[in-house]
Scaffold this motif. Structure first.
Motif, PDB file in Angstrom:
ATOM      1  N   MET A  69      -7.855  -3.839   0.014  1.00 57.14           N
ATOM      2  CA  MET A  69      -7.162  -3.459   1.245  1.00 57.14           C
ATOM      3  C   MET A  69      -8.164  -3.389   2.398  1.00 57.14           C
ATOM      4  SD  MET A  69      -4.871  -0.386  -0.374  1.00 57.14           S
ATOM      5  CE  MET A  69      -4.357   0.226   1.200  1.00 57.14           C
ATOM      6  N   MET A  78       0.041  -1.115  -2.870  1.00 53.21           N
ATOM      7  CA  MET A  78      -0.546   0.069  -2.272  1.00 53.21           C
ATOM      8  C   MET A  78      -1.016   0.980  -3.405  1.00 53.21           C
ATOM      9  SD  MET A  78      -1.217   1.861   0.506  1.00 53.21           S
ATOM     10  CE  MET A  78      -0.259   1.287   1.860  1.00 53.21           C
ATOM     11  N   SER A  79      -2.081   1.651  -3.174  1.00 52.13           N
ATOM     12  CA  SER A  79      -2.572   2.610  -4.152  1.00 52.13           C
ATOM     13  C   SER A  79      -1.529   3.694  -4.356  1.00 52.13           C
ATOM     14  CB  SER A  79      -3.876   3.244  -3.657  1.00 52.13           C
ATOM     15  OG  SER A  79      -4.236   4.318  -4.479  1.00 52.13           O
ATOM     16  N   ASP A 112      -5.531  -2.173  -3.509  1.00 45.87           N
ATOM     17  CA  ASP A 112      -4.086  -2.109  -3.709  1.00 45.87           C
ATOM     18  C   ASP A 112      -3.842  -2.379  -5.192  1.00 45.87           C
ATOM     19  OD1 ASP A 112      -1.357  -2.776  -4.044  1.00 45.87           O
ATOM     20  OD2 ASP A 112      -1.214  -3.403  -1.949  1.00 45.87           O
TER      21      ASP A 112
END
Length: 103
Positions: free
Chosen positions: A42, A1-2, A35
């Motif tokens: 994503m 995830m960022s 991500d």
């Protein structure tokens, strides 16, 4: 995830400089959420520039047009019809290139 709090909350924001943006039939904008931990896409949005110009609204005080979209698959935000999963991305890109005779 960022590591972006906005992405972690399920939204994506990008800006396009209105000073240099000139919509035209052969220009598409590709917005991509990545991500950074898994090093993978994503979600992506492939938007024809003329559609973006019509829907983006007016530039902010810095002269930027704002692209604000939901990362949630069931969302019905203004950009939902342009949202693509990583698996869906290649065919529309190739189609747009073929339409312009670039393949």
């Amino acid at each position: 995830m960022s590591d972006s709090k906005r992405v972690q909350a399920g939204s994506f924001v990008a800006f396009v400089r209105s000073q240099t943006f000139r919509p035209r039939p052969d220009l598409d904008l590709l917005f991509v959420a990545v991500d950074i931990v898994e090093v993978c896409l994503m979600a992506a949005w492939l938007v024809q520039s003329e559609d973006f110009a019509a829907q983006a609204g007016t530039p902010n005080s810095r002269g930027r047009l704002r692209f604000n979209a939901s990362l949630k698959s069931g969302s019905r935000d203004r950009w939902h019809r342009y949202r693509l999963t990583p698996a869906e991305l290649a065919p529309p890109v190739l189609e747009r290139l073929a339409d312009r005779g670039e393949l």
